[in-house]
Structures are given as structure tokens and as C-alpha cells.
Design a protein around this motif. Structure first.
Motif, PDB file in Angstrom:
ATOM      1  N   LEU A  20       0.856  -1.181   0.000  1.00 24.50           N
ATOM      2  CA  LEU A  20       0.000   0.000   0.000  1.00 24.50           C
ATOM      3  C   LEU A  20       0.894   1.232   0.000  1.00 24.50           C
ATOM      4  O   LEU A  20       1.402   1.659   1.024  1.00 24.50           O
ATOM      5  CB  LEU A  20      -0.927  -0.003   1.224  1.00 24.50           C
ATOM      6  CG  LEU A  20      -1.987   1.093   1.253  1.00 24.50           C
ATOM      7  CD1 LEU A  20      -2.934   0.935   0.075  1.00 24.50           C
ATOM      8  CD2 LEU A  20      -2.762   1.062   2.547  1.00 24.50           C
ATOM      9  N   ASP A  21       1.115   1.790  -1.174  1.00 31.60           N
ATOM     10  CA  ASP A  21       1.940   2.977  -1.318  1.00 31.60           C
ATOM     11  C   ASP A  21       1.200   3.987  -2.191  1.00 31.60           C
ATOM     12  O   ASP A  21       0.028   3.810  -2.516  1.00 31.60           O
ATOM     13  CB  ASP A  21       3.307   2.626  -1.903  1.00 31.60           C
ATOM     14  CG  ASP A  21       3.221   1.928  -3.242  1.00 31.60           C
ATOM     15  OD1 ASP A  21       2.094   1.697  -3.721  1.00 31.60           O
ATOM     16  OD2 ASP A  21       4.268   1.601  -3.817  1.00 31.60           O
ATOM     17  N   LYS A  22       1.885   5.057  -2.549  1.00 35.78           N
ATOM     18  CA  LYS A  22       1.257   6.111  -3.337  1.00 35.78           C
ATOM     19  C   LYS A  22       0.752   5.586  -4.678  1.00 35.78           C
ATOM     20  O   LYS A  22      -0.310   5.977  -5.147  1.00 35.78           O
ATOM     21  CB  LYS A  22       2.247   7.252  -3.543  1.00 35.78           C
ATOM     22  CG  LYS A  22       1.654   8.457  -4.207  1.00 35.78           C
ATOM     23  CD  LYS A  22       2.640   9.603  -4.303  1.00 35.78           C
ATOM     24  CE  LYS A  22       1.984  10.793  -4.975  1.00 35.78           C
ATOM     25  NZ  LYS A  22       2.909  11.909  -5.105  1.00 35.78           N
ATOM     26  N   ALA A  23       1.499   4.710  -5.296  1.00 38.55           N
ATOM     27  CA  ALA A  23       1.094   4.158  -6.592  1.00 38.55           C
ATOM     28  C   ALA A  23      -0.202   3.349  -6.470  1.00 38.55           C
ATOM     29  O   ALA A  23      -1.072   3.421  -7.330  1.00 38.55           O
ATOM     30  CB  ALA A  23       2.206   3.284  -7.156  1.00 38.55           C
ATOM     31  N   ALA A  24      -0.335   2.589  -5.386  1.00 39.81           N
ATOM     32  CA  ALA A  24      -1.554   1.812  -5.183  1.00 39.81           C
ATOM     33  C   ALA A  24      -2.749   2.719  -4.899  1.00 39.81           C
ATOM     34  O   ALA A  24      -3.869   2.443  -5.326  1.00 39.81           O
ATOM     35  CB  ALA A  24      -1.366   0.821  -4.034  1.00 39.81           C
ATOM     36  N   MET A  25      -2.511   3.812  -4.176  1.00 39.46           N
ATOM     37  CA  MET A  25      -3.601   4.732  -3.846  1.00 39.46           C
ATOM     38  C   MET A  25      -4.083   5.508  -5.067  1.00 39.46           C
ATOM     39  O   MET A  25      -5.261   5.836  -5.164  1.00 39.46           O
ATOM     40  CB  MET A  25      -3.141   5.713  -2.756  1.00 39.46           C
ATOM     41  CG  MET A  25      -2.790   5.050  -1.440  1.00 39.46           C
ATOM     42  SD  MET A  25      -4.172   4.239  -0.661  1.00 39.46           S
ATOM     43  CE  MET A  25      -5.072   5.643  -0.085  1.00 39.46           C
ATOM     44  N   GLU A  26      -3.171   5.816  -5.974  1.00 43.01           N
ATOM     45  CA  GLU A  26      -3.526   6.621  -7.139  1.00 43.01           C
ATOM     46  C   GLU A  26      -3.907   5.788  -8.357  1.00 43.01           C
ATOM     47  O   GLU A  26      -4.259   6.350  -9.393  1.00 43.01           O
ATOM     48  CB  GLU A  26      -2.360   7.550  -7.487  1.00 43.01           C
ATOM     49  CG  GLU A  26      -2.119   8.604  -6.432  1.00 43.01           C
ATOM     50  CD  GLU A  26      -0.927   9.477  -6.740  1.00 43.01           C
ATOM     51  OE1 GLU A  26      -0.193   9.169  -7.707  1.00 43.01           O
ATOM     52  OE2 GLU A  26      -0.728  10.461  -6.018  1.00 43.01           O
ATOM     53  N   SER A  27      -3.869   4.469  -8.246  1.00 45.92           N
ATOM     54  CA  SER A  27      -4.221   3.629  -9.394  1.00 45.92           C
ATOM     55  C   SER A  27      -5.730   3.677  -9.633  1.00 45.92           C
ATOM     56  O   SER A  27      -6.515   3.942  -8.732  1.00 45.92           O
ATOM     57  CB  SER A  27      -3.773   2.192  -9.152  1.00 45.92           C
ATOM     58  OG  SER A  27      -4.522   1.618  -8.110  1.00 45.92           O
TER      59      SER A  27
END
Length: 90
Positions: A20-27
């Protein structure tokens, strides 16, 4: 219960190798199906509960119960204050 469902899914997803990182949140997609739990929790807290408090206040004006309007106003102010505090943090 919705938040518990979300965190259970999050734990299972992380144990399976998810991050759970920024990339997962913005996908665009949902990383795991239980994300719906946190979305529903937000909708309930932002729309459903204040709507029910307003409905209680409106109905209290038409009842013959002593103190109904006073308690409905108290509930409405508390819910509105909590919602205002949540919005002020952003």
C-alpha cells in the motif's frame, strides 16, 4: 464493521505480497475488493448519518413528545459539529 472488513482485506492483501503505497492509492483499479468497505464508511459518515440527523430534527417538530425537539437539536448539532470538524482538517 465496514472498517473492520477493509482492514481484514488489507491485511490479507499485504500478506499476499501487496504494497500500500502512493502508486496503489492513485491507481484506477481497486487493489483488493474490500476497499469498498472504506468507501462505504465514508459515504455513511458524510451523507447518511447527517441526513438521518436532519430527518430526526424535522420529524421532531411534528411529534407530541415532550423534549423531542430539544434532543433532536442536540443530535443535529453534535453530528454537524463532528462533520464540520472533519471538513476543517482538510
Amino acid at each position: 464493521m465496514l472498517v473492520v472488513w477493509f482492514f481484514a482485506g488489507l491485511g490479507k492483501w499485504i500478506e499476499g505480497g501487496g504494497v500500500l503505497d502512493k502508486a496503489a492509492m492513485e491507481s484506477e483499479g481497486t487493489p483488493f475488493p474490500q476497499v469498498v468497505g472504506i468507501i462505504a464508511h465514508g459515504i455513511n459518515g458524510f451523507f447518511v448519518i447527517p441526513g438521518l440527523a436532519l430527518l430526526l430534527l424535522i420529524i421532531s417538530f411534528f411529534t407530541k413528545l415532550r423534549g423531542a425537539t430539544r434532543w433532536a437539536i442536540i443530535v443535529f448539532v453534535l453530528v454537524g459539529g463532528y462533520l464540520g470538524q472533519a471538513l476543517a482538517k482538510d
